[in-house]
Scaffold this motif. Structure first.
Motif, short mmCIF file in Angstrom:
data_model
loop_
_atom_site.label_atom_id
_atom_site.label_comp_id
_atom_site.label_asym_id
_atom_site.label_seq_id
_atom_site.Cartn_x
_atom_site.Cartn_y
_atom_site.Cartn_z
N ARG A 225 -110.09 78.34 -34.25
CA ARG A 225 -111.35 79.09 -34.38
C ARG A 225 -112.06 79.02 -35.72
O ARG A 225 -113.26 79.29 -35.79
CB ARG A 225 -111.15 80.55 -33.99
CG ARG A 225 -109.98 81.23 -34.70
CD ARG A 225 -109.85 82.69 -34.29
NE ARG A 225 -110.63 83.54 -35.16
CZ ARG A 225 -111.04 84.76 -34.81
NH1 ARG A 225 -110.76 85.25 -33.64
NH2 ARG A 225 -111.72 85.49 -35.67
N ASN B 114 -120.42 84.18 -32.42
CA ASN B 114 -119.81 85.09 -31.46
C ASN B 114 -120.82 85.45 -30.37
O ASN B 114 -121.89 84.85 -30.29
CB ASN B 114 -119.22 86.33 -32.16
CG ASN B 114 -120.30 87.23 -32.76
OD1 ASN B 114 -121.49 87.06 -32.49
ND2 ASN B 114 -119.88 88.17 -33.57
N GLY B 115 -120.48 86.43 -29.57
CA GLY B 115 -121.33 86.77 -28.44
C GLY B 115 -122.58 87.52 -28.82
O GLY B 115 -123.41 87.82 -27.97
N THR B 116 -122.73 87.86 -30.09
CA THR B 116 -123.86 88.70 -30.48
C THR B 116 -124.69 88.06 -31.59
O THR B 116 -125.21 88.74 -32.46
CB THR B 116 -123.37 90.10 -30.92
OG1 THR B 116 -122.44 89.94 -32.00
CG2 THR B 116 -122.68 90.81 -29.78
N ASP C 55 -117.60 86.18 -36.48
CA ASP C 55 -116.52 87.12 -36.79
C ASP C 55 -115.70 86.59 -37.96
O ASP C 55 -116.00 85.56 -38.53
CB ASP C 55 -115.67 87.37 -35.54
CG ASP C 55 -116.43 88.19 -34.48
OD1 ASP C 55 -117.18 89.09 -34.89
OD2 ASP C 55 -116.29 87.91 -33.28
N HIS C 56 -114.64 87.32 -38.26
CA HIS C 56 -113.84 86.99 -39.44
C HIS C 56 -113.10 85.66 -39.25
O HIS C 56 -112.41 85.48 -38.27
CB HIS C 56 -112.84 88.11 -39.72
CG HIS C 56 -113.50 89.42 -39.98
ND1 HIS C 56 -112.81 90.56 -40.28
CD2 HIS C 56 -114.81 89.77 -40.00
CE1 HIS C 56 -113.66 91.56 -40.46
NE2 HIS C 56 -114.88 91.10 -40.28
N HIS D 136 -121.81 90.14 -38.42
CA HIS D 136 -121.25 90.07 -37.07
C HIS D 136 -122.34 89.91 -36.02
O HIS D 136 -122.07 89.55 -34.89
CB HIS D 136 -120.47 91.35 -36.75
CG HIS D 136 -119.12 91.40 -37.39
ND1 HIS D 136 -118.03 90.77 -36.87
CD2 HIS D 136 -118.68 92.02 -38.51
CE1 HIS D 136 -116.97 91.00 -37.62
NE2 HIS D 136 -117.34 91.76 -38.63
N GLN D 137 -123.55 90.29 -36.39
CA GLN D 137 -124.58 90.42 -35.38
C GLN D 137 -125.90 89.86 -35.87
O GLN D 137 -126.32 90.16 -37.00
CB GLN D 137 -124.75 91.91 -35.08
CG GLN D 137 -125.28 92.17 -33.72
CD GLN D 137 -125.60 93.64 -33.55
OE1 GLN D 137 -125.16 94.47 -34.31
NE2 GLN D 137 -126.38 93.95 -32.55
N GLY E 252 -121.41 87.43 -25.52
CA GLY E 252 -119.96 87.46 -25.60
C GLY E 252 -119.42 88.54 -26.51
O GLY E 252 -120.10 89.51 -26.85
N LEU E 253 -118.19 88.30 -26.95
CA LEU E 253 -117.43 89.32 -27.67
C LEU E 253 -117.90 89.48 -29.11
O LEU E 253 -118.33 88.54 -29.76
CB LEU E 253 -115.95 88.93 -27.73
CG LEU E 253 -115.12 89.03 -26.47
CD1 LEU E 253 -113.67 88.66 -26.81
CD2 LEU E 253 -115.17 90.44 -25.90
#
Lengths: 725, 414
Positions: free
Chosen positions: B371, B330-332, B336-337, B280-281, A391-392
């Motif tokens: 979220r 998240n997707g990775t 995220d924040h 983030h990843q 995803g994003l």
């Protein structure tokens, strides 16, 4: 002593009569002979004449070099600036010659990763998934690094076993550390871990001995004495353990001697045999500093620095970043530094460096075919350790608006961030570990229309992103944000709103043409107000580059400067957050910063930075001989008193006009000289009185003079005046 | 006022301390008198980049936690249970010991009332102590020290406010000068001899006489600090045997804070930051990127605590981060924040062994903007209590304007 005292009192009178700067006095004297070619019309509160030129040199270059003032005066400041806006018209042959020492900086990312392999490439090579070059130095580079890597793995394995033995006796829970070559955005270690090792049983090289004897002196000396091609060939055929042991056996001067006579490519090979990755990051930093210091197209370098900071990419984001940064700086930023903002924005958005740094390369449309596939795969193997992205990732989408274009108050919402992330899905990098290019991957792209900042973007693949970037680049908020940032860099920490507005208008009227915006800035009265004169504090890079430029130092080794920048809190490509470094004074003035700056000034001036040398004593003075009328005599004012040994006062005057554009204040000058007199008193105890200097050993006298001048230069470069631009 | 007091110090106590003829024990006692009587010291650690609070202190009873984080959640059998509802990430195991010794308190779902998800803005708001207000020029910790002055009229040393690094962080910006120092061993001008070098004297005179206000003031600070450091020689305080700080920037900073605190330089507030939290990843779960970071983080703090020995009694350490991360991965394989986060408070006077704060829940409808973990404790509530009960800042309206902090509403962490 009499003439000495006379000079001092003369100087004091001079200081009292004219508290203004020496440079001003000097240039006033010159003004009668050389009129500025363009006269500035008188405007109250505006910088004029040489002050205006010095101001321009301080703001639009990395600091004036000796002679720059004369050059700009002769050419006219407007013409000089117009030429700086067109770097292609500037002769830069001197710089090009210096850059020839970094051949790898001309290579493509793919070539860099092949010829100076990263950990990932080496790992693949060790596992047979990538080719190991068959022969020559390149073969040795791979084999050496793989042997070292396997050594490290072995050591870690042993340590882990020891730890688990220890841990089993404790109640505290502990988990095993997952070892990997790559650790994303890890904090910088204090010292580079010693990676060399002597024991290596599993190195692929057949001739490796488990515990090689340290090199004896004769062997080491013999290798160092070989002709360049043989020397390199010998090093490249040594087993890794022998090579590392040879490196350790080198004593101080031998290290330098090992490289004597080698051409740049051969030097690179020797460095790569020690560690290929370091070659990339060291040359990357060295090349950048070389340009900052030596380029005649200074404004282009200042703007390259500005944009590299605006579109920040952190060196240690991952293993490949240093490799991609070579092209990022060379092909993406520098050619567009004075072009159109939209081109720059497009180019950064299409750069692997940026896509990897801000994670867009792994962002996937939640409803894209790739996401569907990943979900099915994940459902099939729920226990898989690493799942493919599904995803994003909002990281780039947010920073694109907040930091690259609109600014944090640019009128976007969290919903816009998510929409932008959707627009940019599929913008990724092909084979990042091998140095691949940007790629638009249709299968990752989120289907459907998107809505950003109230505007609908129709489903259109990669074109959606281009549309988005165009929209962002042409928004008034972007014009204001970029204009303000430029004004902070070039004019003042808190620039006047009228100036920002004028620049933003120019931005919008000229399609975001950066040269036009800079023209507007240059021709605005706010840029030349007396309030702005020396109002900016130099950032560490501005401080270091300006010190080197002012003194015309010769630099064989950039590493001490790279290290100094790191100590001052501004490592090259070392800003971790996407915000980059800040440009205002409050960030760069602190106790710690001052200690670093003063020490740098003293160490640099005394030639204590290895590979960095400067001469602060005029050549005519350092060769002066006894005063019998037969030897060469200096024509410099320095000899005015005794006719022979220049006084600190005279030398201070000379060095001040050379080093500190615009001169220093009276209190600073007297602090320099006061201390100096106390110092020279102690020197004089060991030396015959000044009146008898004619009989002093000329070599010793020259040495004393050199020391005196180095201290003077160090104090001047560490002065409060030199910290400003 | 500030200048006068500082002037007195330089020409009074410190002038004595700087005279080489005075025996060192006397110097130390002069310096000791200069530090505040109760000797409370506050250490602030800023985790820059937004640490993932939900994986630091895991709400392992929340079903939705596991539903939202299928790839990165910490399984219930791996968390180190604290109180039946929350558990520590396994890499924070040293914290469990401190929690059980009642020295460590945890405040969950703490954060800023401002909704910014920009690192830059959120850090700025947290460090200025005025969420949503951009025009604030100084930092909350500096104002806290100013407020202390209104109550205790006592002498302070140059080292009163200390930041590790080459820059003074926003948190400490303001009227009261703060020392920025990246390495105890290299903080000297023109060499580290027993006496100042001639060049150092020249610089001192130069900055002392300079009409450039900024450089004049910083120059004065610098030379005073250099002199104090030379006299106190913090390098003599080596960590006790068996205490190992991680060999990285943060570990080194914590070690040096310990050395400086032991040197009796009059440090009242110390600040350091630690990066690498913007995951983030592929942030990982029990193992991986975040896990590595947490191991370094907790072992450095644990080493510091042990290293300080008996004097840890008077230390209060608070950690903070600009915001938390999204409740969903998240997707990775990262986050995220987000919004709310977790804060740690460690100290001799801390009512530890407890997770403080009202838990807002992690069900979809309980999330902030659908979220993130919602904020139920304003970070200023925690910091306000810390400064009022350690360095003695009482005028909390001045320290945190508009926060309307009232001592009777403190969480009673201290």
């Amino acid at each position: 002593m009499e003439p000495f005292r006379a000079t001092l009192s003369l100087l004091l009178c001079y200081s009292l009569l004219s508290p203004s700067s020496v440079a001003e006095a000097q240039t006033a004297a010159r003004a009668s002979s050389a009129q500025p070619s363009v006269r500035q019309p008188y405007q109250p509160g505006q910088l004029r004449g040489d002050e205006r030129i010095l101001h321009a040199l301080n703001r639009f270059t990395f600091g004036p070099r000796p002679g720059d003032l004369d050059t700009v005066r002769a050419m006219g400041i407007d013409k000089w600036f117009a030429r700086q806006l067109h770097p292609e018209t500037i002769d830069n042959t001197g710089l090009e010659a210096r850059l020839a020492q970094f051949p790898a900086m001309q290579w493509s990312t793919r070539d860099l990763l092949y010829r100076l392999p990263s950990n990932a490439v080496l790992r693949q090579a060790a596992q047979g998934k990538a080719p190991i070059p068959e022969a020559g130095a390149l073969h040795a580079i791979y084999v050496n690094e793989i042997a070292r890597y396997e050594d490290r793995q072995k050591q870690k394995e042993q340590k882990k076993q020891q730890e688990s033995k220890l841990a089993s006796g404790q109640t505290m829970a502990s988990s095993d550390r997952e070892d990997g070559l790559n650790s994303q955005s890890a904090p910088r270690p204090v010292r580079n871990a010693q990676t060399d090792s002597n024991e290596s049983n599993i190195a692929p090289s057949p001739s490796t001995t488990p515990d090689p004897q340290p090199f004896n002196e004769a062997d080491t000396a013999r290798i160092v004495a070989l002709a360049p091609p043989q020397r390199v060939a010998t090093l490249a055929t040594m087993p890794q353990a022998d090579f590392d042991s040879f490196q350790k056996s080198l004593k101080g001067p031998q290290r330098a001697a090992l490289l004597v006579g080698l051409n740049p490519a051969q030097k690179e090979v020797v460095a790569a045999l020690k560690g290929p990755q370091r070659v990339v990051s060291e040359e990357l930093a060295a090349e950048r500093l070389t340009r900052d210091i030596d380029s005649n197209a200074q404004l282009q370098e200042v703007m390259t620095d500005f944009w590299l900071n605006h579109f920040n990419v952190y060196l240690h984001k991952n293993d490949e970043t240093p490799y991609y940064l070579v092209s990022y700086e060379r092909d993406v930023i520098r050619p567009r530094a004075l072009g159109k903002f939209e081109d720059l924005l497009e180019a950064t958005a299409h750069s692997p460096a940026m896509m990897l740094y801000l994670d867009n390369s792994s962002s996937i449309g939640p409803d894209s075919p790739a996401a569907e596939k990943a979900k099915i795969a994940a459902a099939r193997r729920p226990d898989a350790k690493k799942t493919a992205p599904q995803g994003l990732n909002e990281n780039y989408a947010r920073e694109l608006m907040e930091l690259h274009t609109l600014g944090v108050n640019g009128g976007y919402t969290q919903a816009d961030v998510t929409q932008v992330a959707r627009v940019l899905t599929g913008w990724t990098v092909d084979q990042p570990q091998r140095g691949g290019d940007f790629k638009f991957d249709e299968s990752r792209h989120e289907p459907g229309a998107k809505k950003v900042l109230g505007k609908k973007i129709k489903e259109h693949g990669e074109q959606e992103g281009r549309e988005l970037l165009h929209m962002l680049a042409t928004r008034p908020a972007t014009a204001r944000f970029i204009s303000k940032k430029l004004a902070i860099r070039f004019v003042a920490d808190d620039p006047p709103q009228a100036l920002i507005d004028r620049m933003a208008k120019s931005y919008l009227a000229h399609d975001g043409d950066i040269a036009e915006v800079l023209q507007t800035l240059f021709h605005s009265p706010e840029s030349w107000s007396h309030d702005t004169y020396r109002a900016k504090v130099k950032t560490p890079i501005e401080f270091i580059a300006s010190a080197i430029r002012a003194s015309g130092a010769n630099i064989d080794n950039m590493q001490p400067l790279v290290n100094a920048l790191r100590d001052m809190g501004m490592p090259v490509y070392g800003a971790v957050p996407p915000t980059g470094y800040k440009w205002d004074a409050s960030n760069w003035v602190s106790t710690g910063a001052l200690v670093n700056r003063m020490n740098f000034a003293l160490n640099f001036a005394a030639n204590r930075l290895p590979g960095v040398s400067s001469a602060f004593t005029a050549p005519s003075q350092s060769t002066f001989t006894v005063e019998d009328g037969s030897g060469p005599r200096s024509a410099a004012p320095a000899t005015a008193t005794t006719g022979n040994l220049p006084t600190p006062e005279a030398e201070e005057l000379r060095l001040e006009s050379e080093l500190v554009a615009g001169g220093i204040s009276v209190p600073t000058r007297s602090a320099v000289l006061d201390q100096f007199h106390q110092q020279s008193l102690t020197v004089q105890i060991q030396l015959p009185p000044r009146t008898m200097q004619a009989s002093v050993n000329p070599v010793q006298a020259a040495k004393n003079l050199e020391k005196q001048d180095q201290l003077l230069a160090g104090l001047l470069l560490g002065s409060p005046e030199f910290q400003r631009r | 006022m500030q200048t006068n007091r500082r002037f007195f110090l330089r020409n009074g106590a410190l002038a004595v301390a700087g005279t080489t003829a005075i025996p060192s024990f006397l110097i130390r006692s002069v310096l000791a008198e200069a530090s505040p009587a109760p000797g409370q010291r506050l250490v602030i650690i800023f985790q820059r980049g937004a640490a993932d609070g939900l994986n630091l202190v895991v709400p392992y009873r929340e079903k939705n936690y596991y539903a939202m984080r299928p790839g990165i959640a910490i399984p219930e059998n791996k968390v180190i249970d604290l109180d039946g509802s929350f558990g520590l990430h396994p890499s924070l195991s040293p914290f469990k010991l401190l929690f059980d010794q009642l020295h460590l308190a945890i405040i969950h779902a703490a954060g800023s009332p401002d909704m910014s998800r920009s690192h830059f803005d959120a850090q700025d708001f947290m460090e200025s102590g005025t969420p949503g207000l951009k025009s604030t020029e100084d930092g909350w910790l500096n104002r806290a020290l100013q407020s202390e002055d209104l109550h205790h009229r006592q002498e302070h040393t140059t080292f009163r406010a200390l930041a590790m690094g080459s820059q003074v962080p926003r948190t400490l910006a303001g009227k009261i000068p703060a020392i920025a120092l990246s390495s105890v061993n290299s903080f000297a001008v023109g060499g580290r001899g027993p006496a100042p070098s001639p060049a150092a004297n020249a610089f001192q005179a130069m900055y002392g006489e300079s009409g450039d206000h900024l450089f004049h003031a910083t120059g004065e600070e610098t030379f005073e600090a250099v002199k104090m450091l030379r006299d106190a020689n913090p390098a003599q305080y080596k960590p006790a045997p068996g205490i190992e700080y991680p060999n990285n920037e943060f570990g080194n900073n914590m070690k040096q804070i310990a050395q400086l605190l032991k040197s009796n330089l009059g440090v009242e507030a110390a600040f350091t930051d630690v990066g690498g939290w913007d995951t983030h990843q592929n942030q990982g779960g029990v193992d991986g990127q975040l896990s590595d970071r947490l191991r370094e983080f907790s072992s450095a703090i644990f080493a510091f605590w042990q290293d300080m020995g008996d004097s840890s009694e008077n230390i209060t350490l608070v950690t903070m981060s600009e915001f938390g991360r999204t409740a969903r991965q998240n997707g990775t394989g990262g986050t995220d924040h987000g919004h709310a986060n977790v804060m740690f408070v460690l100290g001799g006077h801390v009512n530890g062994g407890k997770v403080y704060g009202r838990w807002p829940g992690l069900a979809n409808e309980q999330l902030n903007e659908g979220r993130d973990l919602a904020v139920t404790t304003d970070f200023r509530q925690v910091l306000g209590e810390a400064v009022s009960k350690t360095i003695g800042a009482r005028n909390l309206d001045a320290v945190f304007p508009n926060a309307q902090l009232r001592p009777d509403r403190f969480l009673r962490i201290l």
